[in-house]
Design an enzyme around this catalytic site. Sequence first.
Site, PDB file in Angstrom:
ATOM      1  N   GLU A  12      -6.813   4.858   7.469  1.00  0.00           N
ATOM      2  CA  GLU A  12      -6.559   6.276   7.179  1.00  0.00           C
ATOM      3  C   GLU A  12      -7.793   6.933   6.564  1.00  0.00           C
ATOM      4  OE1 GLU A  12      -2.750   5.603   5.364  1.00  0.00           O
ATOM      5  OE2 GLU A  12      -1.922   5.194   7.341  1.00  0.00           O
ATOM      6  N   SER A  22       3.046  -2.291  10.243  1.00  0.00           N
ATOM      7  CA  SER A  22       4.498  -2.368  10.486  1.00  0.00           C
ATOM      8  C   SER A  22       5.108  -3.717  10.122  1.00  0.00           C
ATOM      9  CB  SER A  22       4.826  -1.995  11.943  1.00  0.00           C
ATOM     10  OG  SER A  22       4.433  -0.658  12.200  1.00  0.00           O
ATOM     11  N   GLU A  63      -5.785  -5.008  10.253  1.00  0.00           N
ATOM     12  CA  GLU A  63      -4.759  -3.985  10.470  1.00  0.00           C
ATOM     13  C   GLU A  63      -5.043  -3.242  11.774  1.00  0.00           C
ATOM     14  OE1 GLU A  63      -2.585  -2.867   6.665  1.00  0.00           O
ATOM     15  OE2 GLU A  63      -4.249  -1.477   6.879  1.00  0.00           O
ATOM     16  N   ASN A 118       0.869  -1.181   0.000  1.00  0.00           N
ATOM     17  CA  ASN A 118       0.000   0.000   0.000  1.00  0.00           C
ATOM     18  C   ASN A 118       0.903   1.227   0.000  1.00  0.00           C
ATOM     19  OD1 ASN A 118      -1.735   2.092   0.549  1.00  0.00           O
ATOM     20  ND2 ASN A 118      -2.246   1.419   2.634  1.00  0.00           N
TER      21      ASN A 118
HETATM   22  P1  PGA Z   1       2.653   0.197   7.599  1.00  0.00           P
HETATM   23  O1  PGA Z   1       1.216   0.436   6.917  1.00  0.00           O
HETATM   24  O2  PGA Z   1       3.188  -1.097   7.045  1.00  0.00           O
HETATM   25  O3  PGA Z   1       3.466   1.396   7.221  1.00  0.00           O
HETATM   26  O4  PGA Z   1       2.403   0.100   9.082  1.00  0.00           O
HETATM   27  C1  PGA Z   1       0.331  -0.621   6.685  1.00  0.00           C
HETATM   28  C2  PGA Z   1      -0.922  -0.103   6.034  1.00  0.00           C
HETATM   29  O5  PGA Z   1      -1.306   1.038   6.294  1.00  0.00           O
HETATM   30  O6  PGA Z   1      -1.568  -0.812   5.236  1.00  0.00           O
END
Ligand code: PGA
Length: 252
Positions: free
Chosen positions: A97, A213, A167, A9
């Site tokens: 988000e 992460s 997530e 992503n």
């Molecule tokens: P990140 O984001 O791997 O930077 O934590 C994951 C995501 O938002 O899908």
Amino acid sequence: MRKKVIAGNWKMYKTPAEAQAFIEDLIPLIKDHTRDEVLLFPSPTSLPAAVEAAAGTNICIGSQTVHWLDEGAYTGQTSPRMLNAIGATHVLLGHSEPRTYDSETDERVNLKLKAALRHGLKAVVCIGEKLEERQDGLTLDVLLAQLSGGLAGITPQDAANFVIAYEPVWAIGTGHTATPDQAEEAHAAIRSKLAEHLGGDVADSMRILYGGSVKPANIDELLSMPNIDGALIGGASLIAQDFARMVHYNTK
Ligand code: PGA
């Protein structure tokens, strides 16, 4: 055996030229890789360049956004027909988000999921609890409510065309990954809920990805858990060599 999905992503990163350069770097690094599905979500303006660069390879390209209507007076939106027209094959729905900043709700996720499926697009549907919700012991309640809302009216026949991404919001972009046991517990609960909605056999066939992460140093352990069927990767998906390493989880 569920084929795992390794998805990047890219959020609001990478211009068209940067997206193209990344894909050109990635292609030789994952050439002939058929064990897993590989998926990238560039930002809207980079979609055409990414689709073109990935044409004829084992890399699929998806949009981070889609509206549920075919067309209309909706400034700033992109319809499923428009994604079909440029050759994008997937959509990302329910990410925390847009849930936080752009009023994405379970109802909208549900409308978008149905619209995507109607137009032959495959979807990654994200769900996840916030830190306070986990601390209050509400993790599973939140996940199951998001699942019920997002998947209302979805049938077992639709199941082959979307995956779920768990997530935890507190793990996204923070460097605080869920432990493999924390993720496994959530994934197992999600699969039980999917079984209630869609039947046990269908639930057993569905992929549930983990996101938050994920990086080269932790992907092997996470993807060794029985109910973790892939990863949705943000920050660590922006460098082709790191992303390729993660596509090759548990082998290199
Ligand atoms: P990140 O984001 O791997 O930077 O934590 C994951 C995501 O938002 O899908």
